[in-house]
Design an enzyme around this catalytic site. Sequence first.
Site, PDB file in Angstrom:
ATOM      1  N   ILE A 467     -13.223 -46.455  -2.834  1.00 40.60           N
ATOM      2  CA  ILE A 467     -12.468 -47.607  -3.349  1.00 40.60           C
ATOM      3  C   ILE A 467     -11.194 -47.833  -2.522  1.00 40.60           C
ATOM      4  CG2 ILE A 467     -13.467 -47.397  -5.645  1.00 40.60           C
ATOM      5  CD1 ILE A 467     -10.934 -46.078  -6.646  1.00 40.60           C
ATOM      6  N   ARG A 615      -6.207 -27.777  -1.862  1.00 42.91           N
ATOM      7  CA  ARG A 615      -6.379 -28.065  -0.439  1.00 42.91           C
ATOM      8  C   ARG A 615      -6.329 -29.566  -0.208  1.00 42.91           C
ATOM      9  NH1 ARG A 615      -9.370 -24.911   3.095  1.00 42.91           N
ATOM     10  NH2 ARG A 615     -10.731 -24.137   1.445  1.00 42.91           N
ATOM     11  N   THR A 621      -5.514 -39.590   4.731  1.00 35.99           N
ATOM     12  CA  THR A 621      -5.998 -40.354   3.574  1.00 35.99           C
ATOM     13  C   THR A 621      -5.265 -39.925   2.307  1.00 35.99           C
ATOM     14  OG1 THR A 621      -7.849 -38.808   3.363  1.00 35.99           O
ATOM     15  CG2 THR A 621      -8.279 -40.844   4.541  1.00 35.99           C
ATOM     16  N   GLN A 625      -2.980 -42.324  -0.154  1.00 38.02           N
ATOM     17  CA  GLN A 625      -3.105 -42.416  -1.607  1.00 38.02           C
ATOM     18  C   GLN A 625      -1.755 -42.259  -2.285  1.00 38.02           C
ATOM     19  OE1 GLN A 625      -5.868 -43.122  -3.703  1.00 38.02           O
ATOM     20  NE2 GLN A 625      -6.191 -43.941  -1.677  1.00 38.02           N
ATOM     21  N   LYS A 688      -7.991 -30.477  -5.168  1.00 44.06           N
ATOM     22  CA  LYS A 688      -7.843 -31.125  -6.470  1.00 44.06           C
ATOM     23  C   LYS A 688      -7.540 -32.607  -6.235  1.00 44.06           C
ATOM     24  CE  LYS A 688      -4.974 -27.855  -8.162  1.00 44.06           C
ATOM     25  NZ  LYS A 688      -4.300 -26.890  -9.073  1.00 44.06           N
ATOM     26  N   GLY A 689      -7.318 -33.318  -7.308  1.00 45.50           N
ATOM     27  CA  GLY A 689      -7.038 -34.747  -7.177  1.00 45.50           C
ATOM     28  C   GLY A 689      -5.637 -34.977  -6.646  1.00 45.50           C
ATOM     29  N   GLU A 692      -3.914 -39.980  -8.237  1.00 45.72           N
ATOM     30  CA  GLU A 692      -3.207 -40.422  -9.440  1.00 45.72           C
ATOM     31  C   GLU A 692      -1.920 -39.640  -9.647  1.00 45.72           C
ATOM     32  OE1 GLU A 692      -6.920 -42.256 -11.894  1.00 45.72           O
ATOM     33  OE2 GLU A 692      -6.262 -40.278 -12.509  1.00 45.72           O
TER      34      GLU A 692
HETATM   35 MO1  MOS Z   1      -9.080 -44.263 -12.628  1.00 47.06          MO
HETATM   36  S1  MOS Z   1      -7.930 -45.063 -14.045  1.00 47.06           S
HETATM   37  O1  MOS Z   1     -10.049 -43.246 -13.623  1.00 47.06           O
HETATM   38  O2  MOS Z   1      -9.918 -45.335 -11.720  1.00 47.06           O
END
Ligand code: MOS
Length: 732
Positions: A467, A615, A621, A625, A688-689, A692
């Site tokens: 995305i 990591r 990228t 984000q 991990k993420g 967000e």
């Molecule tokens: Mo996110 S709010 O789970 O695209």
Amino acid sequence: MRFDTPAATNPIDQGKVIGKPIPRIDGPLKTTGKAIYAYEWHDPNTRYAYGYIVGSAIAKGRIRSMDVAAARTAPGVIAVVTSDGVGELKKGKYNTAKLFGGTEIQHYHQAIAVVVAETFEEARAAAALVKVDYAEEKGAFDLTAAKDSAIEPEGGGDSGAGDFDAAFEAAPVKLDQVYTTPDQSHAMMEPHASIAAWNGDDLTVWTSSQMIDWWRTDLATTLGIDKDKVHLMSPFIGGGFGVKLFLRADAVLAALAAREAKRPVKVALPRPFLMNNTTHRPATIQRIRIGAGRDGKITAIAHESWSGDLPGGGPEVAVQQTRLLYAGANRMTAMRLATLDLPEGNAMRAPGEAPGMMALEIAIDEMAERLGLDPVEFRIINDTQVDPENPERPFSHRNLVGCLRTGAERFGWQERSKQPGARREGNWLIGMGVAAAFRNNLVLNSGARVRLDREGVVTVETDMTDIGTGSYTIIAQTAAEMLGVPIEKVAVSLGDSRFPVSSGSGGQFGGNCSTAGVYAACAKLREAVAQKLGFNRTDDLVFADGEVRSGDRRMPLAQAAGDEGLVAEDLIEFGDLTKTHQQSTFGAHFVEVAVDVATGETRIRRMLAVCAAGRILNPITARSQVIGAMTMGVGGALTEELVVDKKRGFFVNHDLAAYEVPVHADIPHQEVVFLDETDPMSSPMKAKGIAELGICGVAAAVANAIYNATGIRVREYPITLDKLIEELPEIS
Ligand code: MOS
């Protein structure tokens, strides 16, 4: 591959390709306009028709009658599809309101008809001729007014430990404040769009979706057809932020319109329509109470949040981080959900934590001030290495303290004036603010297929989406690392429902989970390669430089492919590690602002984020984000608000002229630092993420900086100049 024990050393740890700043491999396609987005799919031999959606002009009530005669005979019109003409449509699992409304209207701009014509313009012109007679009913549109009728959501909303009330009562230093966050819009660049084409009973939809399998399942359910008959394509997506997690009206109405028109039909949701037709981040009212000893240790902390949604919807989980972020033996959180007849509220980038941190991290700043502590130090004093509600549950890895200390050092935090409103340069009041960043790390099973051909080219196929996050690139890096080939030898195909089901993109889980799925498939391919090439031992196998090596023996990787090629498919299946260990991501945001003493205009001067998120698979990228998230956080702090028409029940500023997001000129120097860490509990990738985490806390850091600059504490977002101007000092 099951993942239920912490990851051991594995080929990813070599870090030859993973972790390297490789520019995105789909970049040239995008910068040259060759990446094809949903609305742009074009087969020169197909005569596409165009659908234009008619949305409800009321928020709640019924349709008495709809007169489509004039629309039907308008120039170029092929069909007018209304919900009473298409039989019963079921509601998919993930939608709250119906995507194609019937007689009963659930929210403003709910789709009630689609006009299909030879051209977009003819469809739009004819859509304006549809006459609807409504029986309007009174709805609830105001969260403040509905607050007292809010109830505990289904599935519960309360949590706690110890005795909050007694501890708060006894605390020598305390804070009890209310903060509000408004409804927000995702405002991604690419609006929703779908092209649907039927071939007999088989339906193909080119669309813009974050979650291919969720969409496919819900589209089949909605239309009452077999899932196997639905083919979804979404290889390039111009942003989503959550508004493309769940099936939307464009896909459903394109499918229905194409069936009626007997031709492929394109349907897009125009921007002024989609903001009320789709989902948004719900507004919140949040009450936070904190009690602490004079030593700065929190003894009591409570966070209550009120939000609203349509019947059947859920709460904004704004208390999520408060259950986990700071120590304190006595604590409670509670959520209450009001019924509102506004458009559906749902996930937007870091649902829960993003608005929750907007409130909590101002409260922490206020509390630090009451205690006479530096806000960085106050946070460090109250760090915890275990889940404070369940102290037997440790964090898998947590270095919030490192983020705060590194950030303070790099930002020059010691330059901050302890006294608010004390630094001035000409007409500008200057201030610095800090906030912690926190977002949970979620895991979803993810599958992939990898193929080796005789040229040594590795092809990865998964229904994962990109995305704008960099999925193509980190997936290619994973396969290259696992199979010992340069990244140029890896081809990645995404976003096609014929490929293995992946985690999809959402909740910042996509990067870690989808690459872990590719890791699993590559591990299987390595075994097949070893067998094909006749290696008996596999424990010392090295895949490097296009070769497979064990002891003195080395063989070209490509040789394993033979003429047929070699294929492996697998799935990463996550076990219970997320239950035994709390997995979260951490950061610290530092912001410097200047506030015009005369006008109250806030300018952001500098921003720094320090992140600890396992990591980092690709620092380019990942950084991209985080700076995007920081930018979105500035919007949340200063400008973004869907303004509710409380009488008629819709968002008034439903376009990008009036819903103001930051533009380049609003954003100054941004810096991002990643702490060097891995989390073996998260996946074999030990990642991990990050996508967000970057937004969580930003708005509060801005608010705290504005307070430091002006001495004015604004607790209602966005912090527009009207909320500052009365209290600004006289111009001297
Ligand atoms: Mo996110 S709010 O789970 O695209």
